[in-house]
Structures are given as structure tokens and as C-alpha cells.
Scaffold this motif. Structure first.
Motif, mmCIF file in Angstrom:
data_model
loop_
_atom_site.group_PDB
_atom_site.id
_atom_site.type_symbol
_atom_site.label_atom_id
_atom_site.label_comp_id
_atom_site.label_asym_id
_atom_site.label_seq_id
_atom_site.Cartn_x
_atom_site.Cartn_y
_atom_site.Cartn_z
ATOM 1 N N TRP A 217 0.871 -1.186 0.000
ATOM 2 C CA TRP A 217 0.000 0.000 0.000
ATOM 3 C C TRP A 217 0.904 1.231 0.000
ATOM 4 O O TRP A 217 1.839 1.309 0.802
ATOM 5 C CB TRP A 217 -0.915 -0.019 1.230
ATOM 6 N N PRO A 218 0.655 2.202 -0.893
ATOM 7 C CA PRO A 218 1.678 3.236 -1.118
ATOM 8 C C PRO A 218 1.701 4.424 -0.165
ATOM 9 O O PRO A 218 2.721 5.100 -0.054
ATOM 10 C CB PRO A 218 1.354 3.715 -2.535
ATOM 11 N N THR A 219 0.573 4.721 0.482
ATOM 12 C CA THR A 219 0.512 6.004 1.202
ATOM 13 C C THR A 219 -0.263 5.877 2.521
ATOM 14 O O THR A 219 -1.035 4.944 2.703
ATOM 15 C CB THR A 219 -0.231 7.053 0.338
ATOM 16 N N ILE A 220 -0.063 6.865 3.385
ATOM 17 C CA ILE A 220 -0.872 6.962 4.605
ATOM 18 C C ILE A 220 -2.007 7.955 4.321
ATOM 19 O O ILE A 220 -1.741 9.137 4.040
ATOM 20 C CB ILE A 220 -0.038 7.525 5.791
ATOM 21 N N PRO A 221 -3.271 7.505 4.408
ATOM 22 C CA PRO A 221 -4.388 8.437 4.244
ATOM 23 C C PRO A 221 -4.553 9.294 5.504
ATOM 24 O O PRO A 221 -4.468 8.778 6.622
ATOM 25 C CB PRO A 221 -5.612 7.522 4.055
ATOM 26 N N ILE A 222 -4.769 10.576 5.308
ATOM 27 C CA ILE A 222 -4.887 11.504 6.437
ATOM 28 C C ILE A 222 -6.102 12.399 6.189
ATOM 29 O O ILE A 222 -6.231 12.985 5.102
ATOM 30 C CB ILE A 222 -3.611 12.373 6.545
ATOM 31 N N GLU A 223 -6.977 12.505 7.174
ATOM 32 C CA GLU A 223 -8.173 13.349 7.004
ATOM 33 C C GLU A 223 -7.856 14.752 7.503
ATOM 34 O O GLU A 223 -7.398 14.942 8.637
ATOM 35 C CB GLU A 223 -9.355 12.743 7.767
ATOM 36 N N VAL A 224 -8.117 15.724 6.631
ATOM 37 C CA VAL A 224 -7.611 17.078 6.858
ATOM 38 C C VAL A 224 -8.727 18.110 6.666
ATOM 39 O O VAL A 224 -9.565 17.982 5.761
ATOM 40 C CB VAL A 224 -6.470 17.363 5.838
ATOM 41 N N ALA A 225 -8.733 19.144 7.507
ATOM 42 C CA ALA A 225 -9.678 20.255 7.318
ATOM 43 C C ALA A 225 -9.345 20.944 6.000
ATOM 44 O O ALA A 225 -8.172 21.257 5.744
ATOM 45 C CB ALA A 225 -9.566 21.244 8.474
ATOM 46 N N PRO A 226 -10.353 21.194 5.146
ATOM 47 C CA PRO A 226 -10.073 21.771 3.822
ATOM 48 C C PRO A 226 -9.189 23.011 3.865
ATOM 49 O O PRO A 226 -8.251 23.135 3.082
ATOM 50 C CB PRO A 226 -11.473 22.081 3.284
ATOM 51 N N ILE A 227 -9.440 23.898 4.823
ATOM 52 C CA ILE A 227 -8.682 25.155 4.852
ATOM 53 C C ILE A 227 -7.199 24.930 5.158
ATOM 54 O O ILE A 227 -6.347 25.750 4.838
ATOM 55 C CB ILE A 227 -9.312 26.121 5.893
ATOM 56 N N ALA A 228 -6.900 23.797 5.768
ATOM 57 C CA ALA A 228 -5.525 23.563 6.232
ATOM 58 C C ALA A 228 -4.687 22.736 5.247
ATOM 59 O O ALA A 228 -3.527 22.432 5.542
ATOM 60 C CB ALA A 228 -5.560 22.856 7.584
ATOM 61 N N VAL A 229 -5.261 22.388 4.099
ATOM 62 C CA VAL A 229 -4.544 21.471 3.198
ATOM 63 C C VAL A 229 -3.127 21.963 2.857
ATOM 64 O O VAL A 229 -2.157 21.214 3.001
ATOM 65 C CB VAL A 229 -5.381 21.174 1.926
ATOM 66 N N PRO A 230 -2.947 23.215 2.434
ATOM 67 C CA PRO A 230 -1.575 23.631 2.065
ATOM 68 C C PRO A 230 -0.594 23.518 3.223
ATOM 69 O O PRO A 230 0.531 23.059 3.046
ATOM 70 C CB PRO A 230 -1.742 25.088 1.624
ATOM 71 N N ASP A 260 -16.980 11.627 5.047
ATOM 72 C CA ASP A 260 -18.292 11.727 5.705
ATOM 73 C C ASP A 260 -18.378 12.958 6.599
ATOM 74 O O ASP A 260 -19.461 13.401 6.959
ATOM 75 C CB ASP A 260 -18.570 10.470 6.546
ATOM 76 N N GLN A 261 -17.228 13.482 6.996
ATOM 77 C CA GLN A 261 -17.203 14.683 7.852
ATOM 78 C C GLN A 261 -17.124 15.958 7.018
ATOM 79 O O GLN A 261 -17.019 17.060 7.573
ATOM 80 C CB GLN A 261 -15.980 14.661 8.790
ATOM 81 N N GLY A 262 -17.085 15.825 5.689
ATOM 82 C CA GLY A 262 -16.922 17.004 4.826
ATOM 83 C C GLY A 262 -15.484 17.482 4.798
ATOM 84 O O GLY A 262 -15.202 18.608 4.397
ATOM 85 N N PHE A 263 -14.553 16.638 5.223
ATOM 86 C CA PHE A 263 -13.139 16.975 5.184
ATOM 87 C C PHE A 263 -12.509 16.377 3.926
ATOM 88 O O PHE A 263 -13.164 15.696 3.152
ATOM 89 C CB PHE A 263 -12.441 16.444 6.450
ATOM 90 N N PHE A 264 -11.214 16.644 3.745
ATOM 91 C CA PHE A 264 -10.494 16.104 2.596
ATOM 92 C C PHE A 264 -9.532 15.009 3.051
ATOM 93 O O PHE A 264 -9.232 14.896 4.239
ATOM 94 C CB PHE A 264 -9.690 17.212 1.896
ATOM 95 N N ILE A 265 -9.032 14.255 2.060
ATOM 96 C CA ILE A 265 -8.034 13.222 2.355
ATOM 97 C C ILE A 265 -6.723 13.596 1.662
ATOM 98 O O ILE A 265 -6.706 13.897 0.465
ATOM 99 C CB ILE A 265 -8.479 11.834 1.842
ATOM 100 N N VAL A 266 -5.654 13.569 2.433
ATOM 101 C CA VAL A 266 -4.312 13.703 1.850
ATOM 102 C C VAL A 266 -3.657 12.333 1.943
ATOM 103 O O VAL A 266 -3.742 11.666 2.983
ATOM 104 C CB VAL A 266 -3.484 14.753 2.632
ATOM 105 N N ASP A 267 -3.047 11.900 0.838
ATOM 106 C CA ASP A 267 -2.334 10.618 0.826
ATOM 107 C C ASP A 267 -0.843 10.902 0.862
ATOM 108 O O ASP A 267 -0.297 11.524 -0.052
ATOM 109 C CB ASP A 267 -2.704 9.824 -0.438
ATOM 110 N N ALA A 268 -0.201 10.446 1.918
ATOM 111 C CA ALA A 268 1.216 10.782 2.113
ATOM 112 C C ALA A 268 2.103 9.540 2.041
ATOM 113 O O ALA A 268 1.983 8.646 2.880
ATOM 114 C CB ALA A 268 1.398 11.465 3.468
ATOM 115 N N PRO A 269 2.978 9.485 1.036
ATOM 116 C CA PRO A 269 3.914 8.356 0.983
ATOM 117 C C PRO A 269 5.077 8.566 1.949
ATOM 118 O O PRO A 269 5.506 9.696 2.175
ATOM 119 C CB PRO A 269 4.419 8.379 -0.464
ATOM 120 N N PHE A 270 5.533 7.494 2.537
ATOM 121 C CA PHE A 270 6.763 7.484 3.356
ATOM 122 C C PHE A 270 7.487 6.196 2.991
ATOM 123 O O PHE A 270 6.908 5.304 2.351
ATOM 124 C CB PHE A 270 6.421 7.451 4.861
ATOM 125 N N THR A 271 8.736 6.091 3.425
ATOM 126 C CA THR A 271 9.418 4.813 3.229
ATOM 127 C C THR A 271 8.783 3.798 4.177
ATOM 128 O O THR A 271 8.171 4.189 5.179
ATOM 129 C CB THR A 271 10.922 4.941 3.538
#
Ligand SMILES: O=C[C@H](O)[C@H](O)[C@H](O)COP(=O)(O)O
Length: 363
Positions: A217-230, A260-271
Motif C-alpha cells: 500500500w503506497p501512502t498513509i491516508p490523512i483526514e484534513v480540514a479543507p482550509i488547512a490542506v496547504p 463523511d465529515q466534509g473533510f479532505f483526504i491527503v495521501d502521504a507516501p513514506f518509506t
């Protein structure tokens, strides 16, 4: 094809792409109008798919033969898809047979494609109409309802109620039963439910069984508040993630996929992540300072980033350990124990039709 199958197709196609996976064309030609009409209107996935599939002004009849597969992998044939589905069902049957108590009062139900087989197996054995099933999101609730079982919202449970058990899937599981979850954009409610359960039983197919997380599996899914994505993307890069990405829907113009919370998902790869035994064996510091991360340390580091609602790493204690720490420890020593995140056992459906059960080791 049922609406569940359409959901599965979409769910797979919005997951982070693995090297060998290509997303094939999804068009309304793949579905009958009844199937399209049965898609849920209120979920993000259902809504996006309906928007894509429902006719707009005029429908032009297809001239070419309809492709029979919706997504495919260069290494996954139809035959191995069938093997994967049988593996999920076999694991679900055994996990439920060995762990579901028809006298239970509250049972947590996770999300994804494997949980459908778990609910099917529970339905076959459930003789007690008083059991309440706690869903982990929209799809989970629908699966419970469609099986004729009774859902109850997580937030209607009183503070001191513990779930007798929770069943859920995973995207990857390591040797110490740490899990990656959130490939289908459900992780926050799954973690709430896992932590409220006396024990969490994970059910998965053989592809998820790896010695270290981030192997297949390539990445860690992380649920993030839309405004905080950058700012979260920047912090993740500082933690060592090479190229963290905001997950989008199939239709790029629809923008980021919403949870389901209206948030976004960031997928973060790590070693690949170290286990606690790796750190004890001196294979790396595991705190990021030497480029290595241990599972639990990474989970904590990501969770500390402002704007992160929850991270799709389930690590630390399992439900049985959390309960014993709660009983034996003092609050000063242990801090706040919300509950166990890790499964007490994982049932892997194998390619040969057998089921491999891996249980938490007790010292
Ligand atoms: O976000 C989805 C959940 O964490 C699922 O439990 C996980 O992705 C496994 O899903 P599946 O059973 O479809 O492989």
C-alpha cells in the motif's frame, strides 16, 4: 450490477493509484438506468457517480461494445479478482463464526468492500433483534440497513457503553498488527469505533498481509480540514513525505474527495515503516531524525499537525491491552487512554482458499 458493485468500482478507482493499477473508463453504458437510479444521492461517492452517469441533455446510443471491466490492473485478471472476493468472504465467514456473539448488545461495523461479507455472515447468524450495529460512515450504515439489521449512531451511545466487538477491513497490516486504513476515505469514524470496542477484529484478503506498513500500500491516508490542506502538505513534507497529495474524485472538476465529515483526504507516501521491534533491534531511530519512522511515532507526529482530523494508522494498544492499562495504571502514568486502535486478531483470506489468522501477542 448492484449499487454496491458500482460503489466498489468507484471506491477502488478513487483510491491512491498503485504502480500497476490503471483506472479504466467508467461510463453510463456500464450500468442500467435502474442501477444508476439506485445510487445513494447523499453520499459523495454516490453523488459524483450519479452526476457522471445520469444523462444530461441527450443520450447517444453506444456504437462500440461496452467494456466489461470498470477498473483493472495489469497484474489482476478477472480470475484473480474472483479469488480476492472469495478470500474476503472466507475470512469474513471465519472471523464472524469465531468472534460474533449473537448475545452481544453493540457491534461496530467498519467500511469498505470486505465488511460487506462480514455483515452477510453476521446476518446469517444474528438471531437477536436487540443487537445495535454502530456504523462508521454512510456506506457502513447502508450495508447494515440493507441486511435488515438495526444501526445506532455512534454519538447516541452513552459515555460508558463499550461495544462488545467491532469488525473492519484494512489496507495493509504489519507483523505487529498495526494497520493502514482510509483507502476508501473512511478512517475517523472507524478509529472512534475501534477505540470504543472491547476488541477489534480485522478482516482482509491476502494482499494486505505484509511484514511492514507501506510495503504494498503506497501512502498513509490523512483526514484534513479543507482550509488547512496547504499547511498540512508542507508539514508532511517536513516530516519526510516525498510527495503528499490531496485525493481528488474521479471527476477532477468535482475537486477533492470529501469524507463523511466534509473533510479532505491527503495521501502521504513514506518509506516502509519500522515496527517497535525494529527500533528495539537498532534498525533505526524511528523518530524521523534518521529518515526512519516507527509506526506509532509517525502516527503521533502526523496527528500533532494542526488541521489534521485523524491519521489512517491504527497503532499502539489493542482493546484488551487498553482495558488492562486502564484497570492497572494511574492516570498520571498512562495519560488519557481513549481505547485500543489495533485489532486483537486479523483474518486474512488466502489465495488458496484457506484463512490465516494472526493474533495479538500477549506478554
Ligand atoms: O476507508 C476505508 C476503510 O478504512 C476500509 O476498511 C479499508 O480501506 C479496507 O477496505 P476494503 O475492505 O475495501 O479493502
Amino acid at each position: 450490477m448492484s449499487s454496491r458493485s458500482i460503489y466498489e468500482s468507484l471506491q477502488h478507482s478513487v483510491r491512491p493509484a498503485r504502480k500497476s493499477v490503471r483506472v479504466a473508463h467508467i461510463s453510463r453504458r456500464n450500468f442500467s438506468s435502474t442501477e444508476i437510479a439506485s445510487l445513494p444521492r447523499k453520499s459523495t461517492l454516490g453523488h459524483s457517480l450519479r452526476a457522471r452517469l445520469l444523462p444530461t441533455k441527450k443520450v447517444i446510443p453506444p456504437r462500440l461494445p461496452t467494456p466489461s471491466v470498470l477498473y483493472y490492473s495489469t497484474t489482476t485478471s478477472n480470475m484473480s479478482s474472483a479469488t480476492i472476493e472469495s478470500a474476503k468472504r472466507a475470512a469474513a465467514q471465519q472471523a464472524v463464526a469465531e468472534n460474533f456473539d449473537p448475545a452481544a448488545s453493540h457491534v461496530g461495523i467498519g467500511s469498505g468492500t470486505t465488511i460487506v461479507y462480514v455483515v452477510e455472515a453476521i446476518k446469517e447468524r444474528s438471531t437477536n433483534p436487540l443487537i445495535r450495529f454502530v456504523p462508521t460512515g454512510y456506506q457502513s450504515r447502508k450495508v447494515i440497513e440493507q441486511a435488515g439489521l438495526t444501526p445506532i449512531s455512534f454519538d447516541s451511545l452513552s459515555e460508558d457503553v463499550m461495544l462488545d466487538i467491532a469488525f473492519d477491513g484494512a489496507d495493509e497490516v504489519d507483523e505487529e498488527l498495526n494497520c493502514i486504513k482510509g483507502g476508501g476515505a473512511c478512517l475517523f469514524q472507524e478509529k472512534l469505533v475501534a477505540e470504543k470496542a472491547k476488541k477489534f477484529i480485522c478482516v482482509a484478503d491476502y494482499r494486505k498481509n505484509q511484514s511492514r506498513l507501506l510495503t504494498n500500500w503506497p501512502t498513509i491516508p490523512i483526514e484534513v480540514a479543507p482550509i488547512a490542506v496547504p499547511t498540512v502538505l508542507r508539514s508532511l513534507r517536513e516530516l519526510g513525505s516525498q510527495n503528499p497529495k490531496l485525493r481528488t474524485t474521479l471527476l477532477e472538476k468535482s475537486g477533492p474527495l470529501k469524507t463523511d465529515q466534509g473533510f479532505f483526504i491527503v495521501d502521504a507516501p513514506f518509506t516502509p515503516l519500522l515496527t517497535s521491534s525494529d527500533v528495539a533491534a537498532g534498525k533505526g531511530k524511528g523518530d524521523g531524525s534518521d529518515g526512519t519512522w516507527e509506526v506509532n511515532r509517525l502516527s503521533q507526529a502526523i496527528n500533532q499537525v494542526t488541521g489534521v482530523l485523524e491519521v489512517g494508522i491504527f497503532s499502539g494498544l489493542d482493546g484488551v491491552e487498553a482495558e488492562s492499562v486502564r484497570k492497572e495504571g494511574t492516570l498520571q502514568e498512562m495519560g488519557v487512554i481513549t481505547g485500543g486502535q489495533k485489532p486483537v486478531a486479523v483474518y486474512f483470506g488466502m489465495e488458496d482458499g484457506s484463512v490465516l489468522v494472526r493474533r495479538a501477542e500477549r506478554k
